[in-house]
Each structure stands twice: as structure tokens, then as C-alpha cells.
Motif scaffolding. Structure first.
Motif, mmCIF file in Angstrom:
data_model
loop_
_atom_site.group_PDB
_atom_site.id
_atom_site.type_symbol
_atom_site.label_atom_id
_atom_site.label_comp_id
_atom_site.label_asym_id
_atom_site.label_seq_id
_atom_site.Cartn_x
_atom_site.Cartn_y
_atom_site.Cartn_z
ATOM 1 N N ASN A 119 0.913 -1.170 0.032
ATOM 2 C CA ASN A 119 0.139 -0.098 0.065
ATOM 3 C C ASN A 119 0.930 1.233 -0.029
ATOM 4 O OD1 ASN A 119 -2.247 1.622 0.153
ATOM 5 N ND2 ASN A 119 -2.503 1.549 2.311
ATOM 6 N N LYS A 120 0.842 2.195 -0.984
ATOM 7 C CA LYS A 120 1.628 3.243 -1.114
ATOM 8 C C LYS A 120 3.065 3.054 -0.706
ATOM 9 C CE LYS A 120 -2.344 6.067 -0.417
ATOM 10 N NZ LYS A 120 -3.122 6.529 0.771
ATOM 11 N N GLY A 121 3.641 1.817 -1.384
ATOM 12 C CA GLY A 121 5.142 1.948 -1.405
ATOM 13 C C GLY A 121 5.362 1.150 0.071
ATOM 14 N N GLN A 122 4.538 0.775 1.034
ATOM 15 C CA GLN A 122 4.610 0.123 2.090
ATOM 16 C C GLN A 122 4.356 -1.360 1.932
ATOM 17 O OE1 GLN A 122 6.277 1.152 4.917
ATOM 18 N NE2 GLN A 122 5.885 -0.856 6.150
ATOM 19 N N LEU A 123 5.216 -2.240 1.998
ATOM 20 C CA LEU A 123 5.112 -3.523 1.716
ATOM 21 C C LEU A 123 4.987 -4.207 3.309
ATOM 22 C CD1 LEU A 123 5.143 -6.039 -0.191
ATOM 23 C CD2 LEU A 123 7.414 -6.147 0.548
ATOM 24 N N ASN A 124 3.828 -5.032 3.661
ATOM 25 C CA ASN A 124 3.660 -5.627 4.664
ATOM 26 C C ASN A 124 3.356 -7.137 4.685
ATOM 27 O OD1 ASN A 124 3.878 -3.674 6.735
ATOM 28 N ND2 ASN A 124 2.056 -2.735 6.068
ATOM 29 N N GLY B 147 7.545 -5.210 7.654
ATOM 30 C CA GLY B 147 7.245 -3.903 7.035
ATOM 31 C C GLY B 147 8.593 -3.405 6.501
ATOM 32 N N LEU B 148 8.204 -3.390 5.033
ATOM 33 C CA LEU B 148 9.333 -2.640 4.273
ATOM 34 C C LEU B 148 8.857 -1.443 3.265
ATOM 35 C CD1 LEU B 148 11.073 -5.634 2.704
ATOM 36 C CD2 LEU B 148 11.920 -4.316 4.766
ATOM 37 N N ALA B 149 9.440 -0.271 3.560
ATOM 38 C CA ALA B 149 9.084 0.909 2.951
ATOM 39 C C ALA B 149 9.867 0.608 1.600
ATOM 40 C CB ALA B 149 9.554 2.125 3.426
ATOM 41 N N VAL C 175 11.787 2.453 -4.337
ATOM 42 C CA VAL C 175 11.838 2.169 -5.869
ATOM 43 C C VAL C 175 10.521 1.858 -6.281
ATOM 44 C CG1 VAL C 175 14.089 1.286 -5.981
ATOM 45 C CG2 VAL C 175 12.628 -0.178 -5.352
ATOM 46 N N GLU C 176 10.073 2.447 -7.526
ATOM 47 C CA GLU C 176 8.937 1.980 -8.183
ATOM 48 C C GLU C 176 8.884 0.599 -8.672
ATOM 49 O OE1 GLU C 176 6.182 3.942 -8.854
ATOM 50 O OE2 GLU C 176 7.047 5.348 -7.609
ATOM 51 N N VAL C 177 8.019 -0.216 -8.166
ATOM 52 C CA VAL C 177 7.645 -1.511 -8.526
ATOM 53 C C VAL C 177 6.296 -1.795 -9.335
ATOM 54 C CG1 VAL C 177 9.047 -2.678 -6.835
ATOM 55 C CG2 VAL C 177 6.800 -2.479 -6.323
ATOM 56 N N ASN C 178 6.287 -2.892 -10.497
ATOM 57 C CA ASN C 178 5.225 -2.966 -10.993
ATOM 58 C C ASN C 178 4.235 -3.704 -10.278
ATOM 59 O OD1 ASN C 178 3.399 -3.810 -13.003
ATOM 60 N ND2 ASN C 178 4.613 -4.155 -14.524
ATOM 61 N N GLU C 179 3.439 -2.809 -9.596
ATOM 62 C CA GLU C 179 2.608 -3.643 -8.291
ATOM 63 C C GLU C 179 1.454 -4.745 -8.864
ATOM 64 O OE1 GLU C 179 0.326 -1.106 -5.801
ATOM 65 O OE2 GLU C 179 2.136 0.410 -5.814
ATOM 66 N N SER C 180 1.297 -4.918 -10.074
ATOM 67 C CA SER C 180 0.340 -6.004 -10.611
ATOM 68 C C SER C 180 0.970 -7.128 -10.812
ATOM 69 C CB SER C 180 -0.440 -5.188 -11.837
ATOM 70 O OG SER C 180 0.551 -5.109 -12.860
#
Lengths: 140, 123
Positions: free
Chosen positions: B51-56, B84-86, B89-94
Motif C-alpha cells: 500500500n503506497k510503497g509500504q510492503l507488509n 514491514g518494508l518501505a 523504488v517504483e515496482v510494477n504492483e500488478s
């Protein structure tokens, strides 16, 4: 009854302590990991010991370890676990060895020990031998 | 020693329910990979959210030993895992892929087109 040898706290234990109890230090995690990465992969894996009426159980957490890499041996009532693993990272090839020795009680039936590796957890079942009734020796 | 450990654990348990798993990050030309150590965790107990660059990543520990097993030594934690990782970098979320094998969760985060290295030809 003595089941295991005393082990001095290692850097690994300290790392775990941090993981558990100091949430505010989480953000330091990366730095911490990097600092101790080398230690982490050469120290003892997380191990739990249990017993019930019939068996002793040793549960060892070995994430990412394949069955072929595990070596278990029992000699002179000492169970020794060795893991030789090679991580297939393109960027960093990590060769590391995990090892752990556990003193096993005398009353283990050595011929029927079972070991199973599932989802990165090794479970060793050590069946207890029927206890021999203690013999009273009469002093004449 | 044990008593102190238990008291501390009890005191902490009110605030802390999670333990941070060991993880490693690597990358290749197209993706970042995060390897998270989750020994004994079943697939259905892992939830991954970005969610918004925050990976949980949260993993519930469902491993239970039978009640009649007497604890002789316990080193593993009882808490669930949470990482939890912020992402900076831009990743291809899909196109994020996750795979759990041998107690290691591997997340593949494909790099977004704009951050991939690009070769520029000189005319």
C-alpha cells in the motif's frame, strides 16, 4: 536428567532478543542484519526440545534447507546436526554451514530414530527405551 | 534466568505481538527479490499487502505441539511474524509474485519500466 549442554549466549541469541522485545529498533533491522549476517549463518539454528511419555522431540528451524543438505548423526549419545547449504543467489553466493550438537539422554532407542523435514522445520523423534528397573545391590 | 525471561515476555506481550523475520533482498535486471525466512509457516497463513510503497508481510504461526508434550527447551518465538518494508523504488504492483518453499517466502517485485536501466543508442 541432563539433556543438553550449556551453551553460552551467542550473537544469534542477542539478535533474536532484539527481534522479540524491542519494536522501536525494528527500523535498525537492516543495519543489524548486515552487521551480523556472517555470524548468523554460522551459528546454531533455533531449536526446541520436548518430551512425552514415549519420545523425545527435537524441533529445529531450518528455513531454505533442502533434505539432501541435512546430515544427522548420533554418536556417544550426542546428536549432531550439520547442514551444508549453498544459496543460489545470483548476486551473492552464500556457502554456509549450520551445526548443532545435543546431548541425548541415555534411555533413547538409537535404532528407531525418525527425522522429518517439512516447510523448513526439521522434526527428530527419539523414542525412549523401556526403563530398566533399578536394581538394589545388597551389601554384604 | 527463566523467570526473568518469562516476566519480560509477559510485560512485552501486551504491546508486541510480532517478531521480525530474517530476510534478504537481492536484485537482477528486471526485479527485486525478497527472501523471508518463515520456517513452519503454511501458505494460507501468510498475508502480503502493498500500500503506497509500504510492503507488509504478516505470517501467522499455527504450529502447535500436542498438549502432552513437555517443554524441555524452547528457543523459537511464539509471536507471529511481521515484516514491514518501505519500498523506495517504483515496482510494477500488478505483477508481484510470491512463492513459499522450504520455509522461505520469496517475493518477486518487478521493477517499473521507468526505473529499469536503459540503453541509449547514439545516432
Amino acid at each position: 536428567m541432563k539433556l543438553i549442554r550449556y551453551e553460552y549466549p551467542t550473537i544469534n541469541d542477542i539478535d533474536r532478543l532484539f527481534g522479540h522485545t524491542l519494536p522501536t529498533l525494528n527500523r535498525l533491522g537492516t543495519v543489524w542484519d548486515r552487521l551480523f549476517d556472517n555470524y548468523y549463518h554460522s551459528t546454531a539454528p533455533v531449536t526446541d526440545l520436548y518430551e512425552d511419555d514415549a519420545n523425545y522431540y527435537v524441533r529445529v528451524e531450518l528455513p531454505g534447507v533442502k533434505r539432501e543438505a541435512v546430515e544427522l548423526s548420533l554418536e556417544n549419545s550426542v546428536l549432531t546436526l550439520g547442514v551444508k547449504a549453498q544459496r543460489t543467489d545470483e548476486s551473492q553466493a552464500l556457502h554456509y554451514t549450520v551445526s548443532r550438537s545435543i546431548s541425548v539422554p541415555e534411555n533413547v532407542r538409537q535404532d528407531t530414530i525418525l527425522a522429518k523435514l517439512e516447510e523448513g522445520v526439521l522434526m527428530v523423534t527419539l523414542p525412549k527405551a523401556a526403563t530398566t528397573p533399578s536394581r538394589v545391590i545388597e551389601v554384604k | 534466568m527463566n523467570t526473568i525471561g518469562e516476566t519480560t515476555a509477559q510485560m512485552q506481550s501486551a504491546q508486541v505481538q510480532y517478531v521480525r523475520p530474517v530476510y534478504r533482498v537481492r536484485e537482477d535486471k528486471n526485479s527485486f527479490f525478497i527472501d523471508i525466512e518463515l520456517p513452519g509457516i503454511k501458505r494460507e497463513c501468510v498475508s502480503i499487502a502493498l500500500n503506497k510503497g509500504q510492503l507488509n508481510v504478516v505470517a501467522k504461526r499455527t504450529h502447535q505441539v500436542p498438549e502432552n508434550w513437555k517443554k524441555l527447551r524452547k528457543e523459537s518465538a511464539n509471536h507471529d511474524y511481521k515484516l514491514g518494508l518501505a519500498l523506495n523504488v517504483e515496482v510494477n504492483e500488478s505483477k508481484i509474485a510470491a512463492n513459499l518453499a522450504d520455509g522461505i517466502l520469496t517475493l518477486e517485485l518487478p521493477k517499473a519500466e521507468e526505473v529499469k536501466p536503459r540503453r541509449i543508442d547514439i545516432n
